[in-house]
Design an enzyme around this catalytic site. Structure first.
Site: not given
Ligand code: NAP
Length: 245
Positions: A154, A167
């Protein structure tokens, strides 16, 4: 450079790739995209119905049949991580790619106000389970001719920022784990890289920035040239690098 990667149609053909958090957000898009490029994807996540929807979508595309591993990473034990690895060994004989993507945000608050319960949960999902899975999947990643691991960081993973709490700390730890592992795997068939996706239209981003208009953000699809590049053999020389999406 890599975001312009024009992926050849079958560039992931015959590759077996495990994606954590494959039920929604960036992980979901990556799983479907990898399947479109010919990969057999292993969908790991905590909500079975979401994984089944991704499964159905991939089947409807006529892509290779995926596999599903319902798993709440909050409770992942070392024994379960080992079992996942053994199952992959039995079923596929190897693993060509691992996308450590699943994460939770926790609560954005000051260190002084931070709940220890939230601290432990976020470290468990974002760091401890990533360590356990990666550790036990290394033997199957070694069985592939060339394998690739992505760790997801991130913007607050290498620069601390007020109120990003556990985080941010968990993403520093993720980057540390990736760098230590990359150094250990120098010169082997397994490459290790870090991706910072940057602001992307997902549920996590909406939780972190509730006042933001999601339409102002790039979608997960915009990240896919980078994600496909890092799983395809075109990136075989990339190792111990950090990519911004
Ligand atoms: P998201 O939409 O919240 O998706 C996260 C995924 O992780 C979901 O499929 C969720 O499952 C799963 N998850 C969460 N807790 C879990 C657990 N205990 N066991 C198994 N699976 C679990 O987030 P995202 O934005 O796609 O993020 C993906 C990655 O990118 C993360 O590592 C995040 O830190 C990173 N990131 C995102 C952004 C951004 O702007 N979106 C920016 C920087 C970094 P459920 O759907 O069942 O909840």
């Amino acid at each position: 450079m890599t975001l312009d990667f024009k992926a050849p149609k079958d560039c992931l053909k015959d590759k077996v790739i495990l994606i954590t958090g494959a039920g929604s957000g960036i992980g979901r898009t990556a799983a479907i995209t990898y399947a479109k490029y010919g990969a057999t994807v292993i969908l790991l996540g905590r909500t079975t119905e979401k994984l089944e929807q991704v499964y159905d979508e991939i089947e409807a595309l006529g892509a290779p049949q995926p596999a599903i591993i319902p798993m709440n990473l909050l409770h992942l034990s070392e024994e379960q991580a080992l079992q996942i690895s053994e199952k992959i060994e039995q079923e596929f004989g190897r693993l060509d790619g691992l996308v450590n993507n699943a994460s939770i945000l926790g609560t954005l608050t000051s260190i002084e106000q931070h709940s220890y319960e939230t601290w432990e949960q976020v470290m468990q999902v974002n760091v401890n389970s990533t360590f356990l899975l990666t550790k036990h999947l290394l033997p199957v990643l070694r069985q592939a001719p060339k394998s690739s691991i992505i760790f997801t960081s991130s913007g607050v993973g290498n620069q601390g920022r007020a109120y990003w709490g556990v985080y941010s700390v968990s993403k520093f730890a993720t980057e540390g784990l990736a760098q230590v592992l990359a150094d250990e795997l120098e010169g082997t068939n397994t490459r290790v890289n870090i991706v910072n996706p940057g602001a992307t239209r997902t549920a996590m981003r909406a939780k972190a920035f509730p006042g933001e208009n999601p339409n102002d953000l790039k979608t997960s699809d915009a990240l896919m040239p980078l994600y496909v590049y890092l799983m395809s053999d075109a990136s075989e020389a990339e190792h111990n690098q950090r990519f911004n999406g």
